[in-house]
Motif scaffolding. Structure first.
Motif, PDB file in Angstrom:
ATOM      1  N   ASP A 233       3.520   7.212  -2.328  1.00 33.56           N
ATOM      2  CA  ASP A 233       4.476   6.442  -3.119  1.00 33.56           C
ATOM      3  C   ASP A 233       4.590   5.036  -2.528  1.00 33.56           C
ATOM      4  O   ASP A 233       3.846   4.680  -1.605  1.00 33.56           O
ATOM      5  N   LEU A 234       5.514   4.242  -3.056  1.00 35.60           N
ATOM      6  CA  LEU A 234       5.634   2.853  -2.604  1.00 35.60           C
ATOM      7  C   LEU A 234       5.952   2.764  -1.118  1.00 35.60           C
ATOM      8  O   LEU A 234       5.395   1.921  -0.399  1.00 35.60           O
ATOM      9  N   ASN A 235       6.827   3.624  -0.619  1.00 36.33           N
ATOM     10  CA  ASN A 235       7.188   3.572   0.803  1.00 36.33           C
ATOM     11  C   ASN A 235       6.003   3.928   1.690  1.00 36.33           C
ATOM     12  O   ASN A 235       5.785   3.293   2.737  1.00 36.33           O
ATOM     13  N   ASP A 236       5.223   4.920   1.277  1.00 30.21           N
ATOM     14  CA  ASP A 236       4.009   5.266   2.027  1.00 30.21           C
ATOM     15  C   ASP A 236       3.062   4.075   2.053  1.00 30.21           C
ATOM     16  O   ASP A 236       2.430   3.770   3.077  1.00 30.21           O
ATOM     17  N   ASN A 237       2.952   3.413   0.917  1.00 28.18           N
ATOM     18  CA  ASN A 237       2.078   2.256   0.773  1.00 28.18           C
ATOM     19  C   ASN A 237       2.500   1.137   1.730  1.00 28.18           C
ATOM     20  O   ASN A 237       1.662   0.523   2.403  1.00 28.18           O
ATOM     21  N   LEU A 343       7.488  -1.016  -9.048  1.00 25.95           N
ATOM     22  CA  LEU A 343       7.382  -0.536  -7.663  1.00 25.95           C
ATOM     23  C   LEU A 343       6.233  -1.276  -6.981  1.00 25.95           C
ATOM     24  O   LEU A 343       5.205  -0.714  -6.612  1.00 25.95           O
ATOM     25  N   ALA A 344       6.429  -2.577  -6.837  1.00 23.04           N
ATOM     26  CA  ALA A 344       5.409  -3.469  -6.283  1.00 23.04           C
ATOM     27  C   ALA A 344       5.875  -4.025  -4.953  1.00 23.04           C
ATOM     28  O   ALA A 344       7.075  -4.083  -4.671  1.00 23.04           O
ATOM     29  N   VAL A 345       4.900  -4.449  -4.150  1.00 26.06           N
ATOM     30  CA  VAL A 345       5.229  -5.081  -2.870  1.00 26.06           C
ATOM     31  C   VAL A 345       4.233  -6.194  -2.593  1.00 26.06           C
ATOM     32  O   VAL A 345       3.038  -6.060  -2.857  1.00 26.06           O
ATOM     33  N   ASP A 346       4.746  -7.325  -2.116  1.00 26.69           N
ATOM     34  CA  ASP A 346       3.917  -8.408  -1.594  1.00 26.69           C
ATOM     35  C   ASP A 346       4.281  -8.604  -0.131  1.00 26.69           C
ATOM     36  O   ASP A 346       5.461  -8.536   0.231  1.00 26.69           O
ATOM     37  N   GLY A 359       0.475  -5.204  -3.569  1.00 29.17           N
ATOM     38  CA  GLY A 359       0.190  -3.817  -3.909  1.00 29.17           C
ATOM     39  C   GLY A 359       1.296  -3.191  -4.720  1.00 29.17           C
ATOM     40  O   GLY A 359       2.299  -3.830  -5.050  1.00 29.17           O
ATOM     41  N   SER A 360       1.124  -1.905  -5.033  1.00 29.07           N
ATOM     42  CA  SER A 360       2.120  -1.206  -5.837  1.00 29.07           C
ATOM     43  C   SER A 360       1.839   0.279  -5.867  1.00 29.07           C
ATOM     44  O   SER A 360       0.756   0.734  -5.486  1.00 29.07           O
ATOM     45  N   VAL A 395      -1.926  12.238 -10.384  1.00 34.23           N
ATOM     46  CA  VAL A 395      -0.985  12.418  -9.272  1.00 34.23           C
ATOM     47  C   VAL A 395      -0.366  11.060  -8.950  1.00 34.23           C
ATOM     48  O   VAL A 395      -0.924  10.013  -9.291  1.00 34.23           O
ATOM     49  N   PRO A 396       0.790  11.034  -8.288  1.00 34.74           N
ATOM     50  CA  PRO A 396       1.302   9.757  -7.790  1.00 34.74           C
ATOM     51  C   PRO A 396       0.273   9.136  -6.835  1.00 34.74           C
ATOM     52  O   PRO A 396      -0.327   9.839  -6.022  1.00 34.74           O
ATOM     53  N   HIS A 397       0.053   7.859  -6.969  1.00 36.72           N
ATOM     54  CA  HIS A 397      -0.887   7.198  -6.059  1.00 36.72           C
ATOM     55  C   HIS A 397      -0.535   5.719  -5.961  1.00 36.72           C
ATOM     56  O   HIS A 397       0.118   5.150  -6.835  1.00 36.72           O
ATOM     57  N   SER A 398      -0.979   5.121  -4.862  1.00 33.52           N
ATOM     58  CA  SER A 398      -0.620   3.738  -4.556  1.00 33.52           C
ATOM     59  C   SER A 398      -1.772   3.041  -3.856  1.00 33.52           C
ATOM     60  O   SER A 398      -2.701   3.696  -3.351  1.00 33.52           O
ATOM     61  N   GLY A 399      -1.687   1.718  -3.801  1.00 31.79           N
ATOM     62  CA  GLY A 399      -2.688   0.948  -3.083  1.00 31.79           C
ATOM     63  C   GLY A 399      -2.284  -0.500  -2.980  1.00 31.79           C
ATOM     64  O   GLY A 399      -1.262  -0.928  -3.514  1.00 31.79           O
ATOM     65  N   PHE A 400      -3.102  -1.259  -2.277  1.00 32.05           N
ATOM     66  CA  PHE A 400      -2.843  -2.691  -2.135  1.00 32.05           C
ATOM     67  C   PHE A 400      -4.142  -3.427  -1.907  1.00 32.05           C
ATOM     68  O   PHE A 400      -5.194  -2.813  -1.659  1.00 32.05           O
ATOM     69  N   GLY A 401      -4.090  -4.741  -2.008  1.00 30.40           N
ATOM     70  CA  GLY A 401      -5.241  -5.579  -1.711  1.00 30.40           C
ATOM     71  C   GLY A 401      -4.878  -6.616  -0.667  1.00 30.40           C
ATOM     72  O   GLY A 401      -3.794  -7.202  -0.708  1.00 30.40           O
TER      73      GLY A 401
END
Length: 432
Positions: A233-237, A343-346, A359-360, A395-401
């Protein structure tokens, strides 16, 4: 001459006679002594040519050899803490390989356009060599981190039939009889398929943005690494991004001390890049801007100046999360507690270097994703394969660049991204 050794290995040959091959970085004279500074890609070495120790023709050659000429030298290695690199070579023989003719980048100030025009030669300078060695170490740190954390490298295509975030900033091409195709702006969509096959994957390669921007933070061709994780999820990410960035910076600090010193980088600021990183919401970031006199409208995305003000409040990277959904991509999952937020993060780097990670958490619901594609006026037929990932075992999944050049630029303390890549591509330049 005997088989050559590299400058970096001279500590193993103190008191011995060796042969080295390289280029003349610069030289100076003092009567009967010539000092030739050799570079060989691994370091720099002062070669001392004493008139009484060599044949007259060798001493004459040492006088005539020019900047960036290639040559082979033979002599005895001795330790000298005052010398560049800590060692000197007492020359007994010298052989010219190729004489350089009027090397254009002389030891004086040159304008940036001149240097970019001669980028193929500029990369030989000490500063540029230091930057490229740090870039190499960042790349190795990236691969080491993911390889040691159970990730599998998943190579995404560079030519794609559809855009990741709309076609306005894509390089378009005609692709045989199949119509339009594009140079990729991200490997993320393909990485999502990899995550559902392998659990944790990362793509790492060149990406392209046809964005008409002339700022110091933009290139039209750059490298990006993009991890994608199933069941995150976002927190894991954010936890992963934090650990990842700390590892990169601390590894470079440990392994590239000399290069950072050459760049006169204030490493005390990098030493603070340790977990935990501050985490603030978009709303909190907007309040920071308002307190600093910025007339910022809620719902807008942050510009470079905004990011600088936000990051100046912290002594390490700051993570800004839960952005207005309207300014984020169609594939980002909405916050269940507030559907107006994504549910995004920079991750914003300190010292005004801006966003280095974006990411998100991804939208994993099939019906919702179709709605998002329609809202963004994207052609659904090009995303059928992407929708399959939601049809079959979503499934729930997340990632970033993470942008490689922005990261290198920040770590090195550079003014412009153009020095963080061997051959920069910008809207007004595609040569050399």
């Amino acid at each position: 001459m005997r088989p050559s050794v590299y400058i970096k290995d001279l500590r193993e040959h103190v008191g011995k006679e060796v042969s080295l091959k390289g280029w003349l970085y610069h030289k100076r004279s003092s009567g009967k002594i010539k000092f030739l500074i050799m570079r060989d890609g691994t370091g720099y070495l002062q070669c001392v040519v004493f008139k009484g120790n060599v044949a007259p023709e060798i001493f004459e050659l040492a006088d005539k050899i020019t900047q960036e000429s290639s040559f082979e030298v033979k002599g005895a290695v001795r330790e000298d803490k005052r010398a560049i690199g800590g060692y000197e070579l007492d020359v007994t023989d010298l052989k010219l390989i190729s004489l350089s003719q009027e090397y254009p980048i002389t030891p004086k100030e040159h304008g940036i356009e001149f240097l970019i025009d001669h980028r193929h030669l500029w990369v030989r300078s000490k500063k540029q060599v230091a930057i490229l060695k740090i870039r190499h170490r960042v790349v190795k740190a990236i691969r080491d981190f993911f390889d040691s954390h159970g990730f599998t490298l998943f190579d995404a295509p560079i030519i794609t039939p559809n855009a990741c975030e709309g076609t306005s900033t894509l390089f378009e091409m005609d692709y045989f009889d199949l119509g339009k195709a594009y140079l990729t702006q991200s490997g993320q969509l393909y990485a999502e398929s990899g995550a559902l096959a392998l659990g944790k994957v990362y793509t790492f390669g060149p990406t392209f943005r046809a964005e008409k921007s002339k700022t110091r933070r933009h290139l039209t061709e750059f490298w990006m690494v993009e991890p994608e994780m199933a069941f995150y999820d976002l927190n894991d990410n954010m936890d992963l991004a934090e650990e990842f960035l700390e590892y990169i910076v601390q590894t470079v600090l440990e392994d590239r001390k000399e290069e950072l010193k050459e760049l006169e980088r204030d490493t005390s600021k990098l030493e603070k890049v340790m977990r935990p990183f501050p985490r603030i919401t978009y709303d909190e970031a907007v309040e920071i801007l308002k307190k600093n006199g910025v007339d910022f409208k809620w719902g807008d995305d942050f510009g470079g100046a905004d990011e600088t003000i936000i990051s100046e409040q912290f002594d390490r990277p700051v993570m800004v999360h839960r952005y207005p959904a309207e300014v984020k991509a169609f594939y980002m999952k909405r916050d269940p507690e507030n559907p107006n937020l994504a549910l995004a993060v920079d991750v914003l780097a300190p010292e005004g270097y801006g966003e280095i990670i974006g990411g998100s958490q991804r939208e994993d619901d099939y019906d919702t994703l179709i709605s998002r594609i329609k809202e963004h006026n994207l052609p659904q037929e090009f995303f059928e394969w992407y929708l399959d990932l939601r049809r079959y075992g979503s499934v729930p999944h997340s990632g970033f660049g993470l942008g490689l050049e922005r990261t290198v630029s920040w770590i090195c303390g550079l003014e412009h991204l153009r020095e963080a890549i061997p051959f920069p591509r910008m809207i007004y330049r595609n040569t050399p």
